[in-house]
Design a protein around this motif. Sequence first.
Motif, PDB file in Angstrom:
ATOM      1  N   GLY A 125       0.782  -1.222   0.000  1.00  0.00           N
ATOM      2  CA  GLY A 125       0.000   0.000   0.000  1.00  0.00           C
ATOM      3  C   GLY A 125       0.818   1.278   0.000  1.00  0.00           C
ATOM      4  O   GLY A 125       0.267   2.376  -0.087  1.00  0.00           O
ATOM      5  N   ARG A 126       2.145   1.161   0.040  1.00  0.00           N
ATOM      6  CA  ARG A 126       2.999   2.346   0.050  1.00  0.00           C
ATOM      7  C   ARG A 126       3.725   2.470  -1.286  1.00  0.00           C
ATOM      8  O   ARG A 126       3.970   1.484  -1.970  1.00  0.00           O
ATOM      9  CB  ARG A 126       4.020   2.268   1.191  1.00  0.00           C
ATOM     10  CG  ARG A 126       3.386   2.264   2.577  1.00  0.00           C
ATOM     11  CD  ARG A 126       4.455   2.293   3.641  1.00  0.00           C
ATOM     12  NE  ARG A 126       3.898   2.443   4.975  1.00  0.00           N
ATOM     13  CZ  ARG A 126       4.619   2.605   6.076  1.00  0.00           C
ATOM     14  NH1 ARG A 126       5.938   2.621   6.000  1.00  0.00           N
ATOM     15  NH2 ARG A 126       4.038   2.742   7.254  1.00  0.00           N
ATOM     16  N   ASP A 127       4.094   3.706  -1.631  1.00  0.00           N
ATOM     17  CA  ASP A 127       4.816   3.929  -2.878  1.00  0.00           C
ATOM     18  C   ASP A 127       6.134   3.161  -2.865  1.00  0.00           C
ATOM     19  O   ASP A 127       6.863   3.150  -1.873  1.00  0.00           O
ATOM     20  CB  ASP A 127       5.104   5.422  -3.073  1.00  0.00           C
ATOM     21  CG  ASP A 127       3.834   6.221  -3.339  1.00  0.00           C
ATOM     22  OD1 ASP A 127       2.848   5.614  -3.791  1.00  0.00           O
ATOM     23  OD2 ASP A 127       3.837   7.442  -3.085  1.00  0.00           O
ATOM     24  N   ASN A 128       6.434   2.522  -3.985  1.00  0.00           N
ATOM     25  CA  ASN A 128       7.690   1.790  -4.137  1.00  0.00           C
ATOM     26  C   ASN A 128       8.790   2.773  -4.545  1.00  0.00           C
ATOM     27  O   ASN A 128       8.744   3.333  -5.643  1.00  0.00           O
ATOM     28  CB  ASN A 128       7.525   0.705  -5.204  1.00  0.00           C
ATOM     29  CG  ASN A 128       8.814  -0.062  -5.467  1.00  0.00           C
ATOM     30  OD1 ASN A 128       9.797   0.077  -4.732  1.00  0.00           O
ATOM     31  ND2 ASN A 128       8.813  -0.871  -6.512  1.00  0.00           N
ATOM     32  N   PRO A 129       9.779   3.023  -3.691  1.00  0.00           N
ATOM     33  CA  PRO A 129      10.834   4.000  -4.025  1.00  0.00           C
ATOM     34  C   PRO A 129      11.687   3.582  -5.222  1.00  0.00           C
ATOM     35  O   PRO A 129      12.364   4.428  -5.817  1.00  0.00           O
ATOM     36  CB  PRO A 129      11.676   4.055  -2.737  1.00  0.00           C
ATOM     37  CG  PRO A 129      11.408   2.752  -2.048  1.00  0.00           C
ATOM     38  CD  PRO A 129       9.998   2.399  -2.379  1.00  0.00           C
ATOM     39  N   LYS A 130      11.643   2.300  -5.597  1.00  0.00           N
ATOM     40  CA  LYS A 130      12.435   1.814  -6.732  1.00  0.00           C
ATOM     41  C   LYS A 130      11.566   1.520  -7.957  1.00  0.00           C
ATOM     42  O   LYS A 130      11.975   0.784  -8.851  1.00  0.00           O
ATOM     43  CB  LYS A 130      13.211   0.561  -6.327  1.00  0.00           C
ATOM     44  CG  LYS A 130      14.263   0.817  -5.253  1.00  0.00           C
ATOM     45  CD  LYS A 130      15.100  -0.423  -4.981  1.00  0.00           C
ATOM     46  CE  LYS A 130      16.173  -0.127  -3.943  1.00  0.00           C
ATOM     47  NZ  LYS A 130      17.028  -1.327  -3.680  1.00  0.00           N
TER      48      LYS A 130
END
Length: 372
Positions: free
Chosen positions: A132-137
């Motif tokens: 549910g969180r943005d994937n930094p990669k």
Amino acid sequence: MEKRNMNRKIDMPEALDARILELSRRNSVPVERLLRELEEIKKTIPNSRLAVNALMNRYRRQTQFQQRMNTKQKAELLSGFLIGDMGLVDRAEQIRRKAKSYIEEHGVQAAIEAQLINESGEVLDTREKIYGRDNPKYLEPLDPNLHIRSRTLIGFFRRNGDAEYKYTTVHTEDNGLAKAWDKVKFYMPCTTYGIVREDSNGEMKVNSSSSKETLTVFKASRDEIDIDKVVMEYVNKNLTRISDIEMLHEQLKDAWDRKIVVRGIVSWINIDRPTPFGSVWMGLMDSEDETVTVRCLIPDHLTIDFSENSEIVVFGRTRRNKTRDEDGDLIDADVIIDVHAIYPLPGLVIPRDAVESTRQSNEELEIDGWIE
């Protein structure tokens, strides 16, 4: 340049103030921060009430994620037995296979434009969200050695001290455990540790524990369990007639966690003609009407120790199969069952070994067709 006023009042319908205030209290988050997040959400969801719904759901997911991360203190002793395996899933391998398949069908340039690979041919990480969180990669090159494994086992277990064995799914996203579960055994009493996520309506959902003291591995036990009684009590309460499978699928097709239990006679099984992935097709017919049938797909990690005319119970998940029409276009076909577990009914099974032996004894003598 116009100076931005960070303290400006953010307008909001009065009817929604109470929900925002309660959300702030439950999560110890300043109201001002929630209102800023709400404004961002409204860029894609203009309806004020729906935007608050989305904001509440965002914090629900974050809370759920934090609860899942804290596993060591919540692991409980469970006893029972396993009956099936939904199979090993590797999300990283799925991303790689998708990119490879796309290149084979559409070409390298199309795969670059679809953001599946970069100009150097490296596969990209297409996971926009992780828990549910943005994937930094996101859209960065995917580590070629990366594995993101998960697995779900099925069984009947009870918590320490309970009397009732409940239909249970045991899920892991631990790379090591997902591989280790290759070696589990079915229909044998065992114990393990797990984090009970849900326990209601005679069923349990359990997450694995990765703590050294409560690692979710399965240990054979000497418990005396009437396995047939436990399984059949659940089957009799949840059985779907083969003739009702199509109707049930249409009712539940949008439910990601849908499941089905059917009983029938094995009418045919393509044990000697597996699919390219090693799965085996099987036909199951109604025990009262031979014209009512359903096709089942058995994955390669499940053992097939029965033959045609045996009576079995299948645990699985329905899906609408696809086929190609005369123009080569994919169209809807029959509803099939992806098999997760099989319970051969005691006394109503013809062992596969017995059939193989009969076939070998009935083979014709080999004759040389050419003699020098």
